[in-house]
Write a protein that holds these residues in place. Sequence first.
Motif, PDB file in Angstrom:
ATOM      1  N   TYR A 180     -14.600  45.581 -63.238  1.00 43.50           N
ATOM      2  CA  TYR A 180     -16.020  45.716 -63.549  1.00 43.50           C
ATOM      3  C   TYR A 180     -16.492  47.161 -63.372  1.00 43.50           C
ATOM      4  N   THR A 181     -17.613  47.466 -64.007  1.00 46.19           N
ATOM      5  CA  THR A 181     -18.194  48.808 -63.911  1.00 46.19           C
ATOM      6  C   THR A 181     -18.624  49.135 -62.487  1.00 46.19           C
ATOM      7  N   CYS A 187     -24.214  44.841 -57.555  1.00 46.20           N
ATOM      8  CA  CYS A 187     -25.084  45.032 -58.726  1.00 46.20           C
ATOM      9  C   CYS A 187     -24.855  43.887 -59.710  1.00 46.20           C
ATOM     10  N   ARG A 189     -25.829  43.549 -62.574  1.00 47.77           N
ATOM     11  CA  ARG A 189     -25.728  43.994 -63.974  1.00 47.77           C
ATOM     12  C   ARG A 189     -24.350  44.584 -64.280  1.00 47.77           C
ATOM     13  N   ALA A 190     -23.452  44.487 -63.328  1.00 45.71           N
ATOM     14  CA  ALA A 190     -22.094  45.000 -63.549  1.00 45.71           C
ATOM     15  C   ALA A 190     -21.457  44.301 -64.746  1.00 45.71           C
ATOM     16  N   ARG A 191     -20.715  45.061 -65.534  1.00 45.84           N
ATOM     17  CA  ARG A 191     -20.097  44.543 -66.759  1.00 45.84           C
ATOM     18  C   ARG A 191     -18.576  44.610 -66.666  1.00 45.84           C
ATOM     19  N   GLN A 400     -26.702  50.650 -57.360  1.00 44.31           N
ATOM     20  CA  GLN A 400     -27.536  50.022 -58.398  1.00 44.31           C
ATOM     21  C   GLN A 400     -28.257  51.066 -59.247  1.00 44.31           C
ATOM     22  N   HIS A 403     -25.757  52.917 -61.509  1.00 43.97           N
ATOM     23  CA  HIS A 403     -25.294  52.006 -62.562  1.00 43.97           C
ATOM     24  C   HIS A 403     -26.345  51.909 -63.666  1.00 43.97           C
ATOM     25  N   ASP A 404     -27.599  51.828 -63.282  1.00 42.65           N
ATOM     26  CA  ASP A 404     -28.689  51.759 -64.266  1.00 42.65           C
ATOM     27  C   ASP A 404     -28.857  53.081 -65.006  1.00 42.65           C
ATOM     28  N   GLU A 407     -26.375  53.627 -67.590  1.00 48.20           N
ATOM     29  CA  GLU A 407     -26.395  52.505 -68.550  1.00 48.20           C
ATOM     30  C   GLU A 407     -25.026  51.855 -68.688  1.00 48.20           C
ATOM     31  N   GLU A 409     -24.191  48.908 -68.002  1.00 54.91           N
ATOM     32  CA  GLU A 409     -24.208  47.510 -68.462  1.00 54.91           C
ATOM     33  C   GLU A 409     -23.976  47.422 -69.969  1.00 54.91           C
ATOM     34  N   LYS A 410     -24.076  48.574 -70.680  1.00 55.98           N
ATOM     35  CA  LYS A 410     -23.874  48.598 -72.122  1.00 55.98           C
ATOM     36  C   LYS A 410     -22.439  49.012 -72.432  1.00 55.98           C
TER      37      LYS A 410
END
Length: 412
Positions: A180-181, A187, A189-191, A400, A403-404, A407, A409-410
């Motif tokens: 994961y990211t 977080c 929103r981790a991808r 967090q 990570h935001d 970006e 999560e993209k």
Amino acid sequence: MPVLVMKFGGTSVATLDRIRRAAKRVGLEVAKGYDVIVIVSAMSGKTNELVGWVNETSPLFDAREYDAVVSSGENVTAGLMALTLQEMDVPARSWQGWQVPLKTTSAHSSARIEDIPTDNINRKFGEGMQVAVVAGFQGISPEGRITTLGRGGSDTTAVAFAAAFGAERCDIYTDVDGVYTTDPRVCDRARKMDRIAFEEMLELASLGAKVLQTRSVELAMRYKVKLRVLSSFEEPSDTAGTLVCDEEDIMESNVVAGVAHSRDEAKMTLVSVADRPGIAAAIFTPLSEAGVNVDMIVQNISEEGRTDMTFSCPTDQVKRAQKALDDAKAKGDINFMDLVADTGVAKVSVVGIGMRSHTGVAAKMFKVLSSEGINIKVITTSEIKISVLIDRKYMELAVQSLHDAFELEKST
């Protein structure tokens, strides 16, 4: 027949039911026409139990007997996996490290792999065996004693076998479904990434990501072994998990691939050290000899022939570091006014091969932390990494926020 290496971690073989589930996955790969080498860890919790028994029996234990005891967990799993596969009518046989033989150095509990002859297993493949179930984490020394590779060594075993046998791929089955990211527990929103470069994975592993052992990624990068990290609890799929591969195999990637963190860090500062040639060697040689894992190092500007030297290390090595430096001071090797330990810090890092060709990553990272009121204590950089030490209480906020900001999560 093409060879596939499949490694199952402790949670994936924690019970007989989970061993059966793992064996079914192996059976699917055999049905596709692979000769399969399965590397197994000890059942979840078993190694800790064995280590506990050794410590209780002999606090100042003989490392050779330690290896004899703790390696037994993998032997049990290998035998049970082979039996399960045989019950499924899949020709399988278990192999302990000495039977391969997986040849290592003599450094008990932290041995390094020197050679994996392929003759014995290949001969059995030629005689009709379709699956070799190998006990991970263990080998044999030049003296003929059982050795172990250190905690997490089954990952290294798997990659080494994939390299030795020219395997098409090495699949690492764990309790997570990929890389994961950042840590999804920190977080939400981790991808999950479909692919990640060896260098990025190596940095993330060394900076706190627990998905793969660092040595296994080093081996994979050196021998160009394609690694796939995937969950043993999800339905099988050819596109599941995360592929760890060469940078050239990734068409396009984010500038920053991931954010890593390490919670249990300490910042240690030697106050007023003589600024002279050889002082760094005089400080870090005794630390190395004491087994202290030093990471970030910063030397301040010298004033009147004195300087401050700051470094980071794991919190559980602080006392060892203090003793090593105090002993060096007592011998007259170094002279310092004070040794200050701050055990309330954490390390947060951003990693990405895109940082080689893009500017402004550091400025953006520092601006984000500043906007959240987070003070940076130490900074270190490399070609594809920026790490900072901050107060531990701000670690999750920092992860967090970064990570935001990048970006992550993209997907690209």
